[in-house]
Write a protein that holds these residues in place. Structure first.
Motif, PDB file in Angstrom:
ATOM      1  N   ARG A   1      -0.398  -1.062  13.049  1.00 33.66           N
ATOM      2  CA  ARG A   1      -1.817  -0.895  11.984  1.00 33.66           C
ATOM      3  C   ARG A   1      -1.233  -1.089  10.627  1.00 33.66           C
ATOM      4  NH1 ARG A   1      -5.134   3.907  14.049  1.00 33.66           N
ATOM      5  NH2 ARG A   1      -5.984   3.164  12.622  1.00 33.66           N
ATOM      6  N   HIS A   2      -2.027  -1.582   9.424  1.00 32.12           N
ATOM      7  CA  HIS A   2      -1.786  -1.800   8.476  1.00 32.12           C
ATOM      8  C   HIS A   2      -1.918  -1.037   7.993  1.00 32.12           C
ATOM      9  CE1 HIS A   2      -0.693  -6.116   7.849  1.00 32.12           C
ATOM     10  NE2 HIS A   2      -1.805  -6.082   9.023  1.00 32.12           N
ATOM     11  N   ASP A   3      -2.139  -0.166   8.180  1.00 32.17           N
ATOM     12  CA  ASP A   3      -3.007   1.814   7.508  1.00 32.17           C
ATOM     13  C   ASP A   3      -1.844   2.162   7.196  1.00 32.17           C
ATOM     14  OD1 ASP A   3      -3.591   1.576   9.974  1.00 32.17           O
ATOM     15  OD2 ASP A   3      -5.231   3.234   9.649  1.00 32.17           O
ATOM     16  N   ASN A   4      -1.365   2.266   8.494  1.00 24.80           N
ATOM     17  CA  ASN A   4       0.091   3.882   8.961  1.00 24.80           C
ATOM     18  C   ASN A   4       1.256   2.579   7.859  1.00 24.80           C
ATOM     19  OD1 ASN A   4      -1.470   4.392  10.687  1.00 24.80           O
ATOM     20  ND2 ASN A   4      -0.263   3.494  12.538  1.00 24.80           N
ATOM     21  N   LEU A   5       1.073   1.375   7.881  1.00 26.29           N
ATOM     22  CA  LEU A   5       2.161   0.841   7.025  1.00 26.29           C
ATOM     23  C   LEU A   5       1.904   1.488   5.281  1.00 26.29           C
ATOM     24  CD1 LEU A   5       5.021  -0.844   7.042  1.00 26.29           C
ATOM     25  CD2 LEU A   5       3.799  -2.975   5.545  1.00 26.29           C
ATOM     26  N   TYR A   6       1.210   1.432   4.753  1.00 33.02           N
ATOM     27  CA  TYR A   6       0.460   1.866   3.464  1.00 33.02           C
ATOM     28  C   TYR A   6       0.837   3.528   2.930  1.00 33.02           C
ATOM     29  CZ  TYR A   6      -1.352  -2.626   3.313  1.00 33.02           C
ATOM     30  OH  TYR A   6      -1.073  -4.119   3.139  1.00 33.02           O
ATOM     31  N   LEU A   7       0.432   4.085   4.381  1.00 33.25           N
ATOM     32  CA  LEU A   7       0.542   5.129   3.718  1.00 33.25           C
ATOM     33  C   LEU A   7       2.366   5.942   4.712  1.00 33.25           C
ATOM     34  CD1 LEU A   7      -1.219   8.117   4.162  1.00 33.25           C
ATOM     35  CD2 LEU A   7      -1.436   8.260   5.906  1.00 33.25           C
ATOM     36  N   ALA A   8       2.596   4.863   5.194  1.00 33.62           N
ATOM     37  CA  ALA A   8       4.591   5.325   5.174  1.00 33.62           C
ATOM     38  C   ALA A   8       5.105   5.074   3.985  1.00 33.62           C
ATOM     39  CB  ALA A   8       4.798   5.018   6.242  1.00 33.62           C
ATOM     40  N   CYS A   9       4.239   4.182   3.304  1.00 38.40           N
ATOM     41  CA  CYS A   9       4.881   3.188   1.978  1.00 38.40           C
ATOM     42  C   CYS A   9       5.151   4.099   0.720  1.00 38.40           C
ATOM     43  CB  CYS A   9       4.514   2.539   2.110  1.00 38.40           C
ATOM     44  SG  CYS A   9       5.388   0.385   2.711  1.00 38.40           S
ATOM     45  N   THR A  10       3.253   4.330   1.166  1.00 45.87           N
ATOM     46  CA  THR A  10       3.275   5.941  -0.098  1.00 45.87           C
ATOM     47  C   THR A  10       3.523   6.673  -0.088  1.00 45.87           C
ATOM     48  OG1 THR A  10       1.089   4.280  -0.083  1.00 45.87           O
ATOM     49  CG2 THR A  10       1.441   6.409  -1.323  1.00 45.87           C
ATOM     50  N   ALA A  11       4.241   7.397   1.021  1.00 49.80           N
ATOM     51  CA  ALA A  11       4.625   8.700   1.280  1.00 49.80           C
ATOM     52  C   ALA A  11       6.339   8.530   1.239  1.00 49.80           C
ATOM     53  CB  ALA A  11       4.615   9.300   2.728  1.00 49.80           C
TER      54      ALA A  11
ATOM     55  N   MET B   1       0.721  10.974  -8.529  1.00 44.68           N
ATOM     56  CA  MET B   1       0.904  10.584  -8.016  1.00 44.68           C
ATOM     57  C   MET B   1       0.367  11.155  -6.519  1.00 44.68           C
ATOM     58  SD  MET B   1       5.270   9.700  -7.737  1.00 44.68           S
ATOM     59  CE  MET B   1       5.461  11.453  -7.845  1.00 44.68           C
ATOM     60  N   LEU B   2      -0.278  12.331  -6.146  1.00 42.73           N
ATOM     61  CA  LEU B   2      -0.953  12.286  -4.929  1.00 42.73           C
ATOM     62  C   LEU B   2      -2.378  11.637  -5.242  1.00 42.73           C
ATOM     63  CD1 LEU B   2      -0.263  15.667  -4.800  1.00 42.73           C
ATOM     64  CD2 LEU B   2       0.233  14.841  -2.911  1.00 42.73           C
ATOM     65  N   ALA B   3      -2.902  11.334  -7.052  1.00 45.73           N
ATOM     66  CA  ALA B   3      -4.061  10.960  -6.693  1.00 45.73           C
ATOM     67  C   ALA B   3      -4.450   9.743  -6.787  1.00 45.73           C
ATOM     68  CB  ALA B   3      -4.583  11.316  -8.591  1.00 45.73           C
ATOM     69  N   ALA B   4      -3.471   8.923  -6.962  1.00 45.01           N
ATOM     70  CA  ALA B   4      -3.178   7.418  -6.752  1.00 45.01           C
ATOM     71  C   ALA B   4      -3.300   7.524  -4.959  1.00 45.01           C
ATOM     72  CB  ALA B   4      -2.229   7.243  -7.268  1.00 45.01           C
ATOM     73  N   SER B   5      -2.173   8.351  -4.366  1.00 46.82           N
ATOM     74  CA  SER B   5      -2.206   8.126  -2.763  1.00 46.82           C
ATOM     75  C   SER B   5      -3.069   8.095  -2.376  1.00 46.82           C
ATOM     76  CB  SER B   5      -1.303   9.023  -3.160  1.00 46.82           C
ATOM     77  OG  SER B   5       0.103   8.664  -3.671  1.00 46.82           O
ATOM     78  N   LEU B   6      -4.230   8.915  -2.393  1.00 48.94           N
ATOM     79  CA  LEU B   6      -5.166   9.499  -1.483  1.00 48.94           C
ATOM     80  C   LEU B   6      -6.293   8.049  -2.158  1.00 48.94           C
ATOM     81  CD1 LEU B   6      -5.898  13.264  -2.595  1.00 48.94           C
ATOM     82  CD2 LEU B   6      -5.670  12.279  -1.232  1.00 48.94           C
TER      83      LEU B   6
ATOM     84  N   LEU C   1      -8.039   6.080   0.660  1.00 49.54           N
ATOM     85  CA  LEU C   1      -9.585   5.972   0.548  1.00 49.54           C
ATOM     86  C   LEU C   1      -9.521   4.686   0.877  1.00 49.54           C
ATOM     87  CD1 LEU C   1     -12.168   7.472   0.782  1.00 49.54           C
ATOM     88  CD2 LEU C   1     -11.816   7.346  -1.801  1.00 49.54           C
ATOM     89  N   PHE C   2      -9.151   3.223  -0.223  1.00 51.63           N
ATOM     90  CA  PHE C   2      -9.859   2.189  -0.026  1.00 51.63           C
ATOM     91  C   PHE C   2      -8.742   1.784   1.573  1.00 51.63           C
ATOM     92  CE2 PHE C   2      -7.726  -1.933  -0.420  1.00 51.63           C
ATOM     93  CZ  PHE C   2      -8.831  -2.738  -1.358  1.00 51.63           C
ATOM     94  N   LYS C   3      -7.866   1.604   1.624  1.00 50.75           N
ATOM     95  CA  LYS C   3      -6.798   1.544   3.311  1.00 50.75           C
ATOM     96  C   LYS C   3      -8.280   1.579   3.765  1.00 50.75           C
ATOM     97  CE  LYS C   3      -4.197  -1.302   1.190  1.00 50.75           C
ATOM     98  NZ  LYS C   3      -4.285  -2.664   1.954  1.00 50.75           N
ATOM     99  N   THR C   4      -8.853   3.008   4.329  1.00 51.34           N
ATOM    100  CA  THR C   4      -9.785   3.273   5.091  1.00 51.34           C
ATOM    101  C   THR C   4     -10.593   3.064   5.702  1.00 51.34           C
ATOM    102  OG1 THR C   4      -8.576   5.476   5.517  1.00 51.34           O
ATOM    103  CG2 THR C   4     -10.655   5.861   6.272  1.00 51.34           C
ATOM    104  N   VAL C   5     -11.556   2.509   3.921  1.00 50.02           N
ATOM    105  CA  VAL C   5     -12.486   1.668   4.149  1.00 50.02           C
ATOM    106  C   VAL C   5     -12.716   0.516   4.750  1.00 50.02           C
ATOM    107  CG1 VAL C   5     -14.309   1.122   2.343  1.00 50.02           C
ATOM    108  CG2 VAL C   5     -13.400   3.016   2.404  1.00 50.02           C
ATOM    109  N   SER C   6     -11.606  -0.241   4.014  1.00 50.22           N
ATOM    110  CA  SER C   6     -11.207  -1.452   3.970  1.00 50.22           C
ATOM    111  C   SER C   6     -10.872  -1.525   6.295  1.00 50.22           C
ATOM    112  CB  SER C   6      -9.736  -2.609   3.429  1.00 50.22           C
ATOM    113  OG  SER C   6     -10.548  -2.523   2.538  1.00 50.22           O
TER     114      SER C   6
END
Length: 331
Positions: A122-132, A181-186, A190-195
């Protein structure tokens, strides 16, 4: 400064406990996970999941089959950054930059490999892992700045090397940047979750996640789609591609993708869990289509009929298709 010392008789027995737990967690647990994944890798890659593979799905279900061992790699990274890095310069490492530099390099290297390999389904898992991991790497880099500012090796080191007048200024900058960075990550999450919510995919009502598509030991495909080329080729290709988008991981036998030998159509039908038949003008007139149909009837496969009703696209009414079937299915 030292809570307990190996030379102190009162704490001398703690060494044994340390090495016992060190062997149990950082060594044996990753090895046990690796052995488990090695034992089930053929089942997972063939999508024929049995009891053992199903019990340890937490190790592999989020990753593509080609990256089955990624969880072990990620666990090794976490163990190194959380504990093993402390073995670097045990006596004076907490007051030097070497640990932070090595941790920053490991985090940067892992982030680059993660972005290039893209091991997640899933792309959202990838984005979250890269952000973290990006935040973690930034944390280590900022730790270097704080270490320099708090050092008293020579006067004005903080201003000369980092650009701040005092360690307080460096700390305030790190706190503000971390909050940003936390705000940007959130916002990214949020954007990926809505998408992801808006993306049309088939999901289980019980969990909200896509279903885990498993296969019995006797099959390599979830479905076999039968059609006549003259009036059904374009439509069936569209159906299969849409299914692959709506149901990631589904394996549908399609002639242009999987047909190697027209003489083995019956074997291909038996190699699929379900039989999808695309009914259009000329289907029952095709000898090969009838072969596929008879093979499915003989193997007692579940049938999923799809009718093309638009005459301009090679379709026909049910009555016309019934008449064509009676006329041609006489073997």
């Amino acid at each position: 400064d030292v809570l307990c010392s190996a030379d102190d008789d009162e704490y001398s027995g703690l060494d044994a406990y340390f090495w016992v737990f060190f062997v149990l967690w950082p060594v044996l647990v990753p090895l046990a996970f690796l052995v488990l994944l090695l034992s089930i890798r053929s089942e997972v890659r063939a999508q024929r999941v049995r009891a053992t593979a199903r019990a340890c799905r937490f190790l592999w279900r989020d990753y593509d089959p080609g990256f089955l061992f990624w969880e072990v790699v990620d666990m090794g990274r976490k163990l190194f950054l959380a504990s093993l890095v402390l073995f670097i310069d045990i006596e004076y490492g907490s007051s030097k930059l070497l640990r932070l530099v090595i941790a920053s390099l490991v985090s940067a290297l892992y982030l680059a490999v993660l972005a290039l390999a893209r091991p997640f389904k899933r792309h959202d898992n990838l984005y979250l892992a890269c952000t973290a991991n990006l935040m973690l790497m930034c944390g280590f880099v900022l730790g270097v700045a704080i270490q320099l500012c708090e050092s008293a090796a020579y006067e004005d080191m903080c201003h000369t090397l980092v650009g701040f007048d005092s360690a307080r200024g460096a700390n305030e900058f790190v706190i503000a940047l971390t909050a940003a960075m936390l705000a940007a990550s959130l916002l990214v999450v949020l954007f990926k979750t809505v998408s992801a919510v808006r993306m049309p995919t088939i999901r289980l009502s019980s969990s909200g996640r896509p279903p885990v598509l498993t296969l019995p030991r006797t099959c390599d495909f979830h479905g076999f789609i039968s059609h006549v080329w003259r009036t059904g080729q374009d439509q069936t290709h569209t159906v299969v591609r849409r299914l692959q988008l709506l149901l990631p991981g589904v394996r549908i036998w399609l002639d242009v993708d999987n047909l190697d030998d027209v003489g083995r159509l019956e074997e291909a039908v038996a190699d699929a869990m379900a039989f999808l038949v695309f009914l259009s003008v000329g289907y029952f007139k095709s000898f090969n289509c009838r072969r596929e149909l008879y093979a499915a009837l003989g193997s007692n496969r579940p049938f999923i009929p799809i009718q093309e009703a638009d005459v301009d696209k090679g379709g026909a009414s049910i009555e016309a298709l019934k008449a064509e079937c009676r006329e041609n299915c006489v073997e």
